[in-house]
Design an enzyme around this catalytic site. Structure first.
Site, PDB file in Angstrom:
ATOM      1  N   GLU A 167       0.789  -1.227   0.000  1.00  0.00           N
ATOM      2  CA  GLU A 167       0.000   0.000   0.000  1.00  0.00           C
ATOM      3  C   GLU A 167       0.827   1.286   0.000  1.00  0.00           C
ATOM      4  O   GLU A 167       0.899   2.008   1.013  1.00  0.00           O
ATOM      5  CB  GLU A 167      -0.978  -0.005   1.181  1.00  0.00           C
ATOM      6  CG  GLU A 167      -1.931  -1.178   1.140  1.00  0.00           C
ATOM      7  CD  GLU A 167      -3.040  -1.115   2.197  1.00  0.00           C
ATOM      8  OE1 GLU A 167      -2.949  -0.275   3.109  1.00  0.00           O
ATOM      9  OE2 GLU A 167      -3.997  -1.904   2.093  1.00  0.00           O
ATOM     10  N   GLU A 351      -6.128  -8.016  -0.234  1.00  0.00           N
ATOM     11  CA  GLU A 351      -6.767  -7.796   1.080  1.00  0.00           C
ATOM     12  C   GLU A 351      -8.215  -7.401   0.873  1.00  0.00           C
ATOM     13  O   GLU A 351      -8.519  -6.544   0.034  1.00  0.00           O
ATOM     14  CB  GLU A 351      -6.104  -6.654   1.865  1.00  0.00           C
ATOM     15  CG  GLU A 351      -4.781  -6.982   2.469  1.00  0.00           C
ATOM     16  CD  GLU A 351      -4.199  -5.819   3.275  1.00  0.00           C
ATOM     17  OE1 GLU A 351      -4.962  -4.978   3.774  1.00  0.00           O
ATOM     18  OE2 GLU A 351      -2.958  -5.772   3.372  1.00  0.00           O
TER      19      GLU A 351
END
Ligand code: FCB
Length: 437
Positions: A167, A351
């Site tokens: 991320e 995710e």
């Protein structure tokens, strides 16, 4: 809603994800200080000042935890390696205990028939590098390359896939502009540098791993579906800026070798000299794109300085995080990413999941519904032509949810943070049934 493995394309990979600082216990095994330790020790940054010193004690209980992954029938376990555990000072002398730990962990997965999906960096920057400016420092790609080499020289021969950085938006924007994650800065110049250096570091790391002969290398980015709160031109422009910063900046770098104009409007004056020359490195070819997705945001115009946006009140049911439950956003972001950026490359949902204030003995119906509707969104994206090749739930077990401490429970497995007992929730049992056949 029921799912079966056979509802997904042949070879589709199901898995669960965790990260090192959130579960391992950084007080153990000779790990160095991280910037999360100092961030958490500063009053006001983290709920109750909680940190990752003990976390789930996965460092000692890893075998039991891998048994839980195996019990789910997962194909893949997405885990991360801690920079501070393998190189306590960030560079230089490796910690043999740390390398031994990941070596055991990878062998433990293979012994159970689980594919190891490694992420090299999930946010626990060694304090020694944070002291030198961390992600703001232009030497970061060199340090990251060194860490990549140290870790992957040890486990790279056995991992199924690898990604350098979890991320980039969180590493860059959330941590240096919003100040919500370590190092807790609120500075536009630091943000611009961090957002660029994170991509250069990604590229260097990919090059190092190719050099080691590794394959199945990817990039894991997070996405939020962003919509204007109204149809005024100001709100529409604000949502477009939000979308550019959050969803299109990193993909622009990775796949197109440029950054969106809406982001350059604010960040260009602060980017490091010669940033345009770094795209050759940033665009080092990858084999897949990882998509982390949780929610949608409604965005409105805000007066003041760039980027002139604010979050508007949500309209749908919320999770324990206060995040809107909006599975259509997952479908749409998968379709758009493939169409506009990654093309035929396999996409993994690396995710997805929800926090729920649950106890071990509750029915966990909200999480089961969340997972079912999001899996349904994945099948819709596949039907629309997006090459989605896998889906990994965040998270295997309740863990340290960063600045929100231990009370936001994302796990399929309940963790009692006093006794550290693990108890599979109803969602764990539901997934185990869905993934069986
Ligand atoms: C993601 C992070 C992960 C976890 C989930 C809820 O942004 O990658 O560590 O905190 O959100």
């Amino acid at each position: 809603m029921q799912f079966h493995r056979r509802d997904f394309p042949q070879g589709f990979q199901f898995g669960v994800a965790t990260s090192s600082y959130q579960i391992e216990g950084h007080a153990f095994g000779g790990a160095g200080q991280t910037h999360w330790d100092s961030f958490a020790a500063t009053p006001g940054n983290v709920v109750r000042g909680e940190d990752g010193a003990r976390a789930c004690d996965h460092y000692h209980r890893w075998a039991e935890d891998l048994d839980l992954v195996a019990g789910l029938g997962a194909d893949v376990y997405r885990f991360s390696t801690s920079w501070a555990r393998v190189l306590p000072e960030g560079t230089g002398q490796p910690n043999p205990e740390g390398l031994d730990f990941y070596d055991r962990l990878v062998d433990g997965m293979l012994a159970r028939g689980i594919k190891p999906a490694a992420t090299l960096y999930h946010w626990e920057l060694p304090q020694a590098l944070a002291d030198k400016g961390g992600w703001r420092n232009a030497d970061m790609p060199d340090w990251f390359a060194e860490m990549t080499e140290v870790v992957m020289a040890r486990i790279g021969d056995r991992v199924w896939s690898a990604a350098p950085i979890n991320e980039p938006w969180c590493v860059g924007w959330l941590s240096h502009f919003d100040g919500a994650h370590a190092p807790g800065m609120r500075d536009i110049r630091a943000t611009a540098r961090a957002m660029h250096h994170v991509l250069v570091s990604h590229g260097r790391s990919i090059e190092v791993m190719r050099g080691l002969g590794m394959s199945n290398l990817g990039a894991v980015c997070n996405f939020e579906w962003a919509e204007p709160a109204s149809d005024t031109p100001e709100d529409i422009a604000a949502a477009t800026r939000y979308d550019a910063i959050y969803n299109r900046f990193f993909l622009g770098g990775l796949f197109r070798g440029d950054y969106p104009a809406e982001v350059l409007e604010g960040l260009a004056p602060h980017l490091p000299q010669g940033w345009q020359d770094d795209f050759a490195t940033i665009r080092a070819p990858i084999d897949w794109l990882g998509v982390n997705y949780y929610t949608r945001k409604l965005i409105r115009h805000a007066e003041g300085a760039w980027p002139n946006y604010a979050e508007a009140p949500t309209r749908l049911p919320l999770t324990q995080m206060g995040w809107e439950i909006y599975p259509e956003g997952l479908r749409d972001i998968l379709i758009r990413n493939a169409r506009d950026y990654s093309g035929d490359l396999p996409i993994y949902v690396t995710e997805n999941g929800m926090a729920n204030p649950d106890r071990a003995d509750r029915p966990d119906a909200e999480r089961i519904a969340y997972l079912a509707t999001h899996l349904d969104a994945v099948t819709a994206a596949i039907a629309a032509g997006a090459p989605v090749a896998g889906y990994f739930v965040w998270s295997l077990m309740d863990n340290y949810e960063w600045s929100l401490g231990y009370e936001k429970r994302f796990g399929l497995v309940h963790v009692d943070f006093d006794s550290l007992a693990r108890t599979p929730k109803a969602s764990y049992h539901a997934l185990a049934r869905w993934w069986r056949d």
